[in-house]
Design a protein around this motif. Sequence first.
Motif, PDB file in Angstrom:
ATOM      1  N   LEU A 189       0.821  -1.204   0.000  1.00 48.21           N
ATOM      2  CA  LEU A 189       0.000   0.000   0.000  1.00 48.21           C
ATOM      3  C   LEU A 189       0.862   1.263   0.000  1.00 48.21           C
ATOM      4  N   VAL A 190       1.952   1.230   0.764  1.00 47.32           N
ATOM      5  CA  VAL A 190       2.831   2.408   0.851  1.00 47.32           C
ATOM      6  C   VAL A 190       3.560   2.637  -0.473  1.00 47.32           C
ATOM      7  N   THR A 191       4.063   1.550  -1.068  1.00 46.06           N
ATOM      8  CA  THR A 191       4.838   1.679  -2.314  1.00 46.06           C
ATOM      9  C   THR A 191       3.958   1.641  -3.550  1.00 46.06           C
ATOM     10  N   ARG A 192       2.684   1.222  -3.367  1.00 46.61           N
ATOM     11  CA  ARG A 192       1.745   1.070  -4.487  1.00 46.61           C
ATOM     12  C   ARG A 192       2.336   0.170  -5.573  1.00 46.61           C
ATOM     13  N   SER A 193       2.897  -0.946  -5.109  1.00 45.40           N
ATOM     14  CA  SER A 193       3.542  -1.878  -6.038  1.00 45.40           C
ATOM     15  C   SER A 193       3.446  -3.293  -5.496  1.00 45.40           C
ATOM     16  N   VAL A 194       3.391  -4.249  -6.406  1.00 45.37           N
ATOM     17  CA  VAL A 194       3.411  -5.664  -6.028  1.00 45.37           C
ATOM     18  C   VAL A 194       4.730  -6.301  -6.459  1.00 45.37           C
ATOM     19  N   GLY A 195       5.724  -5.468  -6.682  1.00 48.37           N
ATOM     20  CA  GLY A 195       7.059  -5.974  -7.000  1.00 48.37           C
ATOM     21  C   GLY A 195       7.288  -6.361  -8.438  1.00 48.37           C
ATOM     22  N   GLY A 196       6.357  -6.013  -9.314  1.00 46.03           N
ATOM     23  CA  GLY A 196       6.531  -6.328 -10.723  1.00 46.03           C
ATOM     24  C   GLY A 196       6.175  -7.753 -11.096  1.00 46.03           C
ATOM     25  N   VAL A 197       5.622  -8.509 -10.146  1.00 46.01           N
ATOM     26  CA  VAL A 197       5.261  -9.907 -10.413  1.00 46.01           C
ATOM     27  C   VAL A 197       4.069  -9.967 -11.363  1.00 46.01           C
ATOM     28  N   VAL A 198       4.162 -10.843 -12.364  1.00 42.01           N
ATOM     29  CA  VAL A 198       3.077 -11.014 -13.338  1.00 42.01           C
ATOM     30  C   VAL A 198       2.395 -12.360 -13.114  1.00 42.01           C
ATOM     31  N   ALA A 199       1.242 -12.525 -13.730  1.00 41.07           N
ATOM     32  CA  ALA A 199       0.400 -13.698 -13.479  1.00 41.07           C
ATOM     33  C   ALA A 199       1.118 -15.019 -13.730  1.00 41.07           C
ATOM     34  N   ARG A 200       1.924 -15.107 -14.779  1.00 38.73           N
ATOM     35  CA  ARG A 200       2.564 -16.379 -15.103  1.00 38.73           C
ATOM     36  C   ARG A 200       3.621 -16.799 -14.061  1.00 38.73           C
ATOM     37  N   GLU A 201       4.037 -15.848 -13.226  1.00 40.51           N
ATOM     38  CA  GLU A 201       5.040 -16.162 -12.203  1.00 40.51           C
ATOM     39  C   GLU A 201       4.419 -16.639 -10.901  1.00 40.51           C
ATOM     40  N   VAL A 202       3.127 -16.449 -10.745  1.00 42.99           N
ATOM     41  CA  VAL A 202       2.449 -16.790  -9.497  1.00 42.99           C
ATOM     42  C   VAL A 202       2.549 -18.281  -9.147  1.00 42.99           C
ATOM     43  N   PRO A 203       2.353 -19.207 -10.106  1.00 40.33           N
ATOM     44  CA  PRO A 203       2.466 -20.630  -9.747  1.00 40.33           C
ATOM     45  C   PRO A 203       3.824 -20.999  -9.160  1.00 40.33           C
ATOM     46  N   VAL A 204       4.890 -20.434  -9.712  1.00 38.84           N
ATOM     47  CA  VAL A 204       6.229 -20.725  -9.186  1.00 38.84           C
ATOM     48  C   VAL A 204       6.363 -20.196  -7.765  1.00 38.84           C
ATOM     49  N   LEU A 205       5.884 -18.992  -7.527  1.00 44.08           N
ATOM     50  CA  LEU A 205       5.943 -18.398  -6.196  1.00 44.08           C
ATOM     51  C   LEU A 205       5.096 -19.196  -5.210  1.00 44.08           C
ATOM     52  N   LEU A 206       3.982 -19.741  -5.677  1.00 42.61           N
ATOM     53  CA  LEU A 206       3.125 -20.562  -4.832  1.00 42.61           C
ATOM     54  C   LEU A 206       3.865 -21.820  -4.378  1.00 42.61           C
ATOM     55  N   VAL A 207       4.552 -22.466  -5.316  1.00 44.86           N
ATOM     56  CA  VAL A 207       5.306 -23.685  -4.984  1.00 44.86           C
ATOM     57  C   VAL A 207       6.423 -23.374  -3.988  1.00 44.86           C
ATOM     58  N   ILE A 208       7.131 -22.274  -4.222  1.00 46.05           N
ATOM     59  CA  ILE A 208       8.209 -21.888  -3.299  1.00 46.05           C
ATOM     60  C   ILE A 208       7.647 -21.620  -1.904  1.00 46.05           C
ATOM     61  N   GLY A 209       6.542 -20.884  -1.853  1.00 42.33           N
ATOM     62  CA  GLY A 209       5.932 -20.562  -0.567  1.00 42.33           C
ATOM     63  C   GLY A 209       5.440 -21.794   0.169  1.00 42.33           C
ATOM     64  N   CYS A 210       4.835 -22.715  -0.557  1.00 37.29           N
ATOM     65  CA  CYS A 210       4.343 -23.946   0.071  1.00 37.29           C
ATOM     66  C   CYS A 210       5.507 -24.821   0.519  1.00 37.29           C
ATOM     67  N   GLY A 211       6.616 -24.781  -0.233  1.00 38.79           N
ATOM     68  CA  GLY A 211       7.798 -25.538   0.172  1.00 38.79           C
ATOM     69  C   GLY A 211       8.357 -25.030   1.481  1.00 38.79           C
ATOM     70  N   ASP A 212       8.479 -23.712   1.600  1.00 40.77           N
ATOM     71  CA  ASP A 212       8.966 -23.119   2.849  1.00 40.77           C
ATOM     72  C   ASP A 212       8.024 -23.441   3.999  1.00 40.77           C
ATOM     73  N   MET A 213       6.726 -23.367   3.738  1.00 45.14           N
ATOM     74  CA  MET A 213       5.739 -23.653   4.773  1.00 45.14           C
ATOM     75  C   MET A 213       5.800 -25.113   5.211  1.00 45.14           C
ATOM     76  N   ALA A 214       5.954 -26.017   4.241  1.00 42.67           N
ATOM     77  CA  ALA A 214       6.054 -27.444   4.566  1.00 42.67           C
ATOM     78  C   ALA A 214       7.287 -27.734   5.411  1.00 42.67           C
ATOM     79  N   ALA A 215       8.401 -27.079   5.073  1.00 43.79           N
ATOM     80  CA  ALA A 215       9.624 -27.263   5.845  1.00 43.79           C
ATOM     81  C   ALA A 215       9.440 -26.784   7.277  1.00 43.79           C
ATOM     82  N   ASN A 216       8.785 -25.642   7.438  1.00 43.06           N
ATOM     83  CA  ASN A 216       8.479 -25.141   8.773  1.00 43.06           C
ATOM     84  C   ASN A 216       7.626 -26.133   9.550  1.00 43.06           C
ATOM     85  N   GLY A 217       6.642 -26.702   8.866  1.00 38.58           N
ATOM     86  CA  GLY A 217       5.765 -27.665   9.520  1.00 38.58           C
ATOM     87  C   GLY A 217       6.499 -28.923   9.969  1.00 38.58           C
TER      88      GLY A 217
END
Length: 274
Positions: A189-217
């Motif tokens: 909200l402060v920067t008014r930006s989502v970091g330049g991420v586009v739709a086709r990159e979301v699945p990769v980011l999802l896998v990375i995020g779930c991997g980190d979460m699984a490791a934490n678990g």
Amino acid sequence: MLSLLALASSAVWGTSDFFAGLFSRRRPAVAVVGWTQSLAFLVLSVVVLTQLGDVTWTGWPLWSVAAGLSGLSGLLCFYTALSTGTMGVVAPIAALGVAVPVLLGVATGDEPSAWTWVGILVAVIGVTLASGPELSGDVSTRPVVLAGVAAVGFGLALFCLDRGARSSTLMTLWGMRSTSLVVFLVVALVTRSVGGVVAREVPVLLVIGCGDMAANGLFAVASSRGEVSIASVLGSLYPVMTILLARVVLKERLRPIQQVGAILSLAGAAIIAV
């Protein structure tokens, strides 16, 4: 079994960190962390909704917030270091943060056996040796400093995660991701930006995020049902996986001392697991 869970967490962490580091060379580290944590939050929220009747609301909230803030700081520094430094070197330095939960675990009642202490010592020495090139001053010191800050953040996050998981592993993980989400919503909200991420990159980011979460678990389950000092050392061996992937995919060359360090890390893990 608990040792295997902790080792599994290190393998998953090492893999997700490698790909997060690659992605951070295309997008800002803050964007990678924000997207991966937020997407993991959405997945975890679905799981929480299915278990809502069994949720406990005491014991974990403060620990999860503390784990979220310290882990978030660690990830920001770590992904930035991975994007600018040698992955096979940055990861081992960040793993030295294992000293934090080990010391705090012993201070709060953990009593590792003599052989476990030997394994811990061998593993820590191995991770340190794997950091050889950075410590010799052959490259920029910026990734070293960032990796050092990440180490402290990761160490505190592991300890807080362990304490929160003793009440509820699921809700502690959810609280961590909730904290991350709030922070990055404010940043967006402060920067008014989502970091330049586009739709086709979301699945990769999802896998990375779930991997980190699984490791934490996996780590949370292992540490909350055993000793956090032991689980932390085994979980901290993730640099071995990152180093191997960097060698195979990026053709990063390791010095002999780093190879010795990787072997010692695995030897230390074996001693602890016996």
